[in-house]
Enzyme design. Structure first.
Site, PDB file in Angstrom:
ATOM      1  N   TYR A 101      -2.467 -21.955 -10.661  1.00 20.17           N
ATOM      2  CA  TYR A 101      -2.815 -23.003 -10.660  1.00 20.17           C
ATOM      3  C   TYR A 101      -2.782 -23.603  -8.908  1.00 20.17           C
ATOM      4  O   TYR A 101      -1.831 -23.244  -8.185  1.00 20.17           O
ATOM      5  CB  TYR A 101      -1.808 -24.157 -11.205  1.00 20.17           C
ATOM      6  CG  TYR A 101      -1.972 -25.451 -10.954  1.00 20.17           C
ATOM      7  CD1 TYR A 101      -3.006 -26.398 -11.752  1.00 20.17           C
ATOM      8  CD2 TYR A 101      -1.587 -26.266  -9.765  1.00 20.17           C
ATOM      9  CE1 TYR A 101      -3.196 -27.757 -11.608  1.00 20.17           C
ATOM     10  CE2 TYR A 101      -1.633 -27.544  -9.396  1.00 20.17           C
ATOM     11  CZ  TYR A 101      -2.563 -28.321 -10.232  1.00 20.17           C
ATOM     12  OH  TYR A 101      -2.810 -29.555 -10.067  1.00 20.17           O
ATOM     13  N   GLU A 189      -8.362 -29.875  -7.819  1.00 23.87           N
ATOM     14  CA  GLU A 189      -7.506 -28.796  -8.305  1.00 23.87           C
ATOM     15  C   GLU A 189      -8.448 -27.579  -8.932  1.00 23.87           C
ATOM     16  O   GLU A 189      -9.664 -28.002  -9.402  1.00 23.87           O
ATOM     17  CB  GLU A 189      -6.635 -29.256  -9.219  1.00 23.87           C
ATOM     18  CG  GLU A 189      -7.248 -29.796 -10.636  1.00 23.87           C
ATOM     19  CD  GLU A 189      -5.885 -30.072 -11.570  1.00 23.87           C
ATOM     20  OE1 GLU A 189      -4.784 -30.558 -11.169  1.00 23.87           O
ATOM     21  OE2 GLU A 189      -6.278 -29.980 -12.939  1.00 23.87           O
TER      22      GLU A 189
END
Ligand code: GDP
Ligand code: MN
Length: 379
Positions: A101, A189
């Site tokens: 991530y 993101e």
């Protein structure tokens, strides 16, 4: 404003981030054509403003064009977290060795963009944050200097031990930071950022939120808004130039000024009620704005009472009164309306309302407590 994955990945790609080719489709046959063009196994992905699409069945592997068509016809039209899927992204499937991530958010506390990275990617980062917060590395960035080389290195090494992968990640972090700053993002993101069995680093998903205040000077970004995937009452309000946020309570609030709107919501809560919305009708409210506001609020079936709280400065309270009268002539309002008016032209406003049999009051406490009481009785 939220971007769809296909829009966000286009911005990343333009900045040099490695993302698989592919394209967006609105019909099964378009999906089939894209799958034929890219060749091999593809992933068909629902384009909605929601995470967890994988778990919801909105991300499917398809071996070839025929299967891509089949997957697209299953995913198009399905509902994920209340949002209908109108488009799918079709991309060549990557082989995945690891999932990480990488995210950048505008943080209120530090008043800086903050990087968050974790080698526990793929799943919801909220879940990682709740269960294993030690697996997330956070780093605030001073926007005067940007992402410095040693910071990029620190973050990259939190993700990868392999030096060539860490170097690739440093590059991607820099590019992500560039996209974030250049487009007025409040969030950007990549989840997952994957490594392939051959050791390549690829961005397989992208999510971005753009500050609405950026859009006036960026028509190129403003056109990316997909109103079909937003709360319809908020879309209508934006078109009428009202600042509106839908909430879950039953006291509909019509207020002029953001500060007074916040204070009104506080007072509703203080008296034991729950606001149905935040609504700022703005400074110089003409009657049409009031009509639009009432239409939006009365369309919410939860609303049991409507509370006007108007402080007349630049706003003329007689304009607001005329708006209320005009609205109640145009359509039937089935719930009680409690009106608090004070300030500019208030005598005229009271007279206008009284002429149609409505009453207003001066005192904010009295009005709010009355509205909460009426909502309680109706609930
Ligand atoms: P989200 O669930 O809405 O965040 O959607 P993602 O795009 O992140 O996809 C969810 C998951 O599907 C990923 O974490 C991967 O495990 C899987 N996935 C997505 N793209 C690919 C791909 O190209 N190949 C493989 N094997 N899996 C993929
Ligand atoms: Mn994802």
């Amino acid at each position: 404003m939220n971007l769809h994955e296909y829009q966000a990945r286009a911005l990343l790609k333009a900045a040099g981030v490695p993302v698989p080719d592919g394209d967006v489709a609105a019909t099964p046959s378009e999906a089939e054509a894209i799958a034929r063009r890219v060749g091999g196994t593809v992933v068909v992905k629902a384009q909605v403003h929601a995470g967890g699409r994988g778990k919801a069945g909105g991300v499917k592997l398809a071996r070839g064009p025929a299967e891509a068509r089949e997957c697209a016809s299953q995913i198009l039209g399905m509902t994920i977290k209340g949002l209908v899927v109108n488009k799918v992204l079709v991309v060549p499937a990557a082989d995945i060795a690891t999932e990480s991530y990488v995210g950048l958010i505008l943080d209120r506390k530090t008043q800086k963009p903050v990087f968050m990275v974790s080698d526990a990617g793929g799943i919801d980062i909220e879940e990682v944050a709740a269960k294993t917060p030690e697996k997330i590395t956070r780093l605030p960035i001073d926007p005067r200097y940007g992402l410095l080389p040693h910071q990029a290195l620190q973050l990259a090494l939190a993700l990868y031990k392999d030096w060539s992968q860490a170097k690739a990640a440093m590059q991607i972090l820099r590019q992500l930071y560039g996209v974030f700053m250049a487009n007025g993002c409040t969030l950007a993101e990549i989840n997952p950022l994957v490594t392939t069995p051959e050791g390549k680093v690829l961005a397989l998903d992208a999510k971005m939120t753009i500050d609405d205040n950026e859009l006036d000077r960026r028509p190129d970004l403003a056109v990316l808004r997909d109103e079909s995937s937003e709360e319809q009452s908020e879309v209508t309000a934006r078109r009428a130039n009202l600042t509106f946020i839908k909430l879950d309570g039953n006291v509909g609030c019509v207020v002029n000024g953001a500060g007074l709107a916040m204070a009104t919501m506080d007072l509703v809560k203080y008296y034991g009620g729950e606001p149905a919305n935040f609504l700022d009708i703005g400074g110089s409210s003409n009657p049409e704005k009031v009509v639009s506001a009432l239409k939006i609020i009365t369309a919410d079936p939860n609303v049991k009472v409507i509370l006007f709280n108007i402080f007349g400065g630049i706003t003329r309270t007689d304009d607001v009164a005329n708006g209320i009268v005009a609205a109640t002539k145009q359509f039937k309002v089935d719930v009680p309306i409690v009106i608090r008016l004070t300030g500019t032209n208030e005598q005229e406003a009271f007279r206008i309302l009284e002429s149609v049999g409505m009453t207003a009051m001066n005192d904010m406490d009295a009005a709010v407590s009355k509205a909460v009481k009426l909502a309680g009785e109706a609930a």
